[in-house]
Design an enzyme around this catalytic site. Structure first.
Site, PDB file in Angstrom:
ATOM      1  N   LYS A  69       0.812  -1.219   0.000  1.00  0.00           N
ATOM      2  CA  LYS A  69       0.000   0.000   0.000  1.00  0.00           C
ATOM      3  C   LYS A  69       0.845   1.270   0.000  1.00  0.00           C
ATOM      4  O   LYS A  69       0.433   2.290  -0.576  1.00  0.00           O
ATOM      5  CB  LYS A  69      -0.963  -0.019   1.192  1.00  0.00           C
ATOM      6  CG  LYS A  69      -2.068  -1.062   1.059  1.00  0.00           C
ATOM      7  CD  LYS A  69      -3.031  -0.989   2.228  1.00  0.00           C
ATOM      8  CE  LYS A  69      -4.230  -1.919   2.025  1.00  0.00           C
ATOM      9  NZ  LYS A  69      -3.867  -3.331   1.923  1.00  0.00           N
ATOM     10  N   GLU A  91      -2.480   6.622   7.933  1.00  0.00           N
ATOM     11  CA  GLU A  91      -2.848   7.734   7.067  1.00  0.00           C
ATOM     12  C   GLU A  91      -3.999   8.499   7.696  1.00  0.00           C
ATOM     13  O   GLU A  91      -4.710   7.995   8.574  1.00  0.00           O
ATOM     14  CB  GLU A  91      -3.229   7.252   5.670  1.00  0.00           C
ATOM     15  CG  GLU A  91      -4.491   6.417   5.613  1.00  0.00           C
ATOM     16  CD  GLU A  91      -4.793   5.929   4.202  1.00  0.00           C
ATOM     17  OE1 GLU A  91      -3.942   6.127   3.309  1.00  0.00           O
ATOM     18  OE2 GLU A  91      -5.866   5.353   3.999  1.00  0.00           O
ATOM     19  N   ARG A 141      -5.528  -8.115  -8.962  1.00  0.00           N
ATOM     20  CA  ARG A 141      -6.108  -9.450  -9.110  1.00  0.00           C
ATOM     21  C   ARG A 141      -7.557  -9.313  -9.531  1.00  0.00           C
ATOM     22  O   ARG A 141      -8.076  -8.201  -9.629  1.00  0.00           O
ATOM     23  CB  ARG A 141      -6.037 -10.189  -7.772  1.00  0.00           C
ATOM     24  CG  ARG A 141      -6.613  -9.343  -6.622  1.00  0.00           C
ATOM     25  CD  ARG A 141      -6.733 -10.086  -5.333  1.00  0.00           C
ATOM     26  NE  ARG A 141      -7.000  -9.231  -4.195  1.00  0.00           N
ATOM     27  CZ  ARG A 141      -8.170  -8.692  -3.883  1.00  0.00           C
ATOM     28  NH1 ARG A 141      -9.206  -8.885  -4.682  1.00  0.00           N
ATOM     29  NH2 ARG A 141      -8.326  -7.950  -2.814  1.00  0.00           N
TER      30      ARG A 141
END
Length: 664
Positions: A117, A195, A289
């Site tokens: 990430k 975050e 994916r």
């Protein structure tokens, strides 16, 4: 002829195996003792030694080589985002002395970036895509330092989390330490970042479907809205989103920029948070994916995305496949409803147990698609027992009900109709009422859902869902029992079976005997039901009874636990809910951590009020059991140790509450 190993299980394995079969490929898959639901859809199978082998790169490659597979399709979850698996496939030719196995997915380098990430955020920033403030963290002190700069709320995330795992919102100092610890426990790599949290009214979760050919061609297939969430696990998804086109167009551009820089190959989902009020937006992450909710994109574009994956893995380009968003404009609306084995009324507790083919009735009709691993016997060999076990090893998803309509209103109506036709009898409970409550809610119809909406309105949603499904399952003028039909309202969603015929005066003979080899004679008793107040057996039975256990009549209420047995009852003890010295497990799960006092053989065994007695993992998400008061552990419950799967009501510890009493 190509041969693919589908290194997954459940409905996504079946979905992939079906497409491979249509293309004329040979197919293989892997399975475990507890789950062979998908195995009969493959031409060849190999049994894994344990559930953990689904995450063992060496074992998966070894299976592929031994079965002569030319390709590996990882599905979603497990190793689907593993650059290590992709690299091992590339290197497999060296070890096998032949051609390498083809990994059906992005390149090793693209996976390395997209599955991390923080690296994905760096990629976004490098091409001018908006990202929320964030940084890697290795301790709770690092999180506090970040909070000092940006303020609360913040979100702690596992770099390799997914499906709602490894994510916690921290709104104040009091929950920071525990949130950090739980995220760390849910991260396979034990790497976290933090975050600034973009949550609350207005913030929607929007994702863009990308297809790339690895040769410079990338395109998008519009967007999906996934704002109906619980603990950041998606529950209901819709395509396209409720946002105006001007609000989602920048997301398409941002996704294509990042995909192009990655030389993206195969399917990918680029996720964003968008404020519907201000139209602010920020990049969230990449899922490199096939996505759980790819089905609704297929419904609005009429493109088989998994088929495209297979063909691209063989070198096809987007141009040769005529795949572009311009060639496949979004038409109509589609909604995906995730049917899970969870009880929303009990904190979304996993509802394990056994499901038989005759327990299920699926909706059908125009515009309704069912993707499930509860296949009802399709493709099963003669004599195969159509039963499936729901346990804590895998996620709780039972099926995806996908509906499609020309308008959002029509798709919603179709979804409600489909839910009213769904039946699951037996002990496994589902979230069907929750799903109906979402579709019937004003916030859904007006497009005002946001990412924290469901958790804030859960009680109201459940109430409306139950009322709606109860009302839809009443047939005026028809006596269902006389017609030989089980009442739908008695079986819908919650998992109740049709009531067993019990009449006042029914007599039972009860024999109680020890299970060891002692010479104690069995004790025989008689029970007679004097009155029946409520009969919804096995969910609930109440009334009065006469028994030889005691001379006086007894009022009784028998209520089935939210959890069904998943382990040997002889290996554990049950906690007495009336005994304050017993600390029991409130849910079914795998023990991953115990307070040192439960395993200490000497020294202090004190546990303070609010300290963690045990940490249980359910579907790879961790829940804690807290000490209700200051106490001293006298002993751990029988069989209690890390790695053991226990049921709801299992005795974790016997404690002495003298410390608490001394305070009073």
């Amino acid at each position: 002829m190509p041969k693919v190993l589908v290194a997954n299980r459940g409905e996504i394995a079946i979905r992939i195996l079906r497409t491979a079969e249509e293309l004329g490929w040979q197919t293989a898959t892997v399975y475990t003792d507890t789950d062979a639901s998908h195995a009969t859809y493959a031409h060849e199978v190999m049994k894994l030694n344990s559930v953990s082998d689904f995450l063992n790169v060496s074992r998966i490659v070894e299976v592929a080589q031994s079965l002569g597979c030319t390709h590996i399709h990882p599905g979603y979850g497990f190793l689907s985002e593993s650059s290590v698996l992709a690299a091992a496939c590339s290197a497999s030719g060296q070890t096998a002395g032949g051609a390498s196995i083809t990994f059906i997915g992005p390149s090793v380098e693209a996976l390395r970036i997209a599955s991390d990430k923080m690296l994905s955020r760096d990629l976004a920033a490098s091409v001018g895509v908006n990202v929320a403030a964030g940084t890697r963290v290795s301790s709770s002190a690092d999180v506090r330092s970040f909070v000092n700069r940006v303020g609360y709320p913040v979100m702690i995330k596992a770099l390799d989390g997914g499906g709602g795992r490894g994510i916690r919102v921290v709104e104040h100092e009091g929950t920071l330490e525990e949130s950090f610890k739980r995220c760390l426990g849910e991260s396979p790599s034990r790497q976290l970042f933090v975050e600034k949290a973009l949550t609350g009214p207005g913030w929607k979760h929007i994702e863009v479907q990308i297809v790339g050919d690895g040769q410079g061609g990338v395109t998008h297939f519009w967007e999906r809205e996934c704002s109906v969430q619980r603990r950041f696990q998606k529950v209901v998804e819709a395509a396209p989103s409720s946002l105006p086109r001007a609000a989602v167009s920048p997301l398409f551009d941002a996704s294509l920029k990042m995909a192009a820089k990655l030389q993206y190959k195969g399917l990918g989902t680029f996720e964003y948070l968008v404020n519907a009020k201000t139209l602010e937006w920020a990049f969230l992450e990449i899922n490199p994916r096939v996505q759980v909710e790819h089905t609704i994109t297929e419904e609005i574009t009429n493109v088989d995305l998994v088929r495209a994956q297979f063909l691209i893995s063989q070198g096809a380009t987007l141009a040769s496949l005529n795949l572009s968003s311009a060639a496949f404009p979004a038409q109509g609306y589609a909604i995906q409803l995730r049917i899970t084995a969870e009880d929303p009324k009990q904190g979304f507790r996993l509802s394990p147990g056994t499901i038989r083919a005759q327990d299920i009735s699926w909706p059908a009709g125009r515009g309704v698609r069912i993707d499930t691993w509860l296949g009802g016997g399709s493709g099963l060999p003669s004599g195969h027992s159509s039963t499936w076990v729901v346990g804590p090893d895998f996620d709780s998803l039972l099926a995806k009900i996908i509906v499609r309509g020309a308008s959002f209103e029509e798709a919603t109506q179709k979804g409600l109709r489909a839910l009213s036709e769904f039946r699951l009898t037996g002990g496994v409970k589902t979230n069907a009422e929750l799903l109906a409550g979402v579709l019937a809610h004003d916030a859904w119809t007006t497009g005002s859902i946001h990412t924290l909406w469901l958790e804030g309105t859960l009680e109201d949603v459940l109430h409306h869902g139950k009322d709606l499904l109860d009302a839809r399952n009443v047939t005026a003028g028809l006596d269902l029992k006389d017609a030989g039909i089980d009442s739908p309202s008695a079986t819908l969603g919650a998992g109740s079976a049709a009531s067993v015929m019990l009449q006042p005066g029914t007599v039972f003979n009860l024999t109680l005997a020890p299970t060891d080899s002692t010479s104690t004679q069995p004790l025989k008793h008689t029970l007679s039901l004097s009155t029946i107040a409520h009969n919804a057996f096995p969910d609930q039975l109440s009334g009065t009874l006469q028994t030889t256990l005691t001379g006086a009549p007894l009022a009784f209420t028998l209520t089935q636990s939210a959890s069904a047995a998943v382990s040997s009852s002889g290996a554990i003890e049950l906690a007495d809910p009336n005994n304050s010295s017993h600390i029991g497990s409130p849910l079914t799960g795998k023990i991953v951590e115990l307070h040192p006092a439960l395993s200490a053989k000497e020294g202090p065994r004190v546990v303070k009020k609010g300290e963690t007695v045990a940490v249980l993992s359910v579907m790879k998400m961790e829940s804690v059991v807290l000490a209700p008061f200051d106490c001293v552990v006298e002993r751990a419950g029988k069989g209690i140790k890390p790695g053991v799967i226990i049921n709801e009501g299992t005795l974790l510890a016997v404690v002495d509450g003298a410390l608490e009493k001394s305070r009073l």
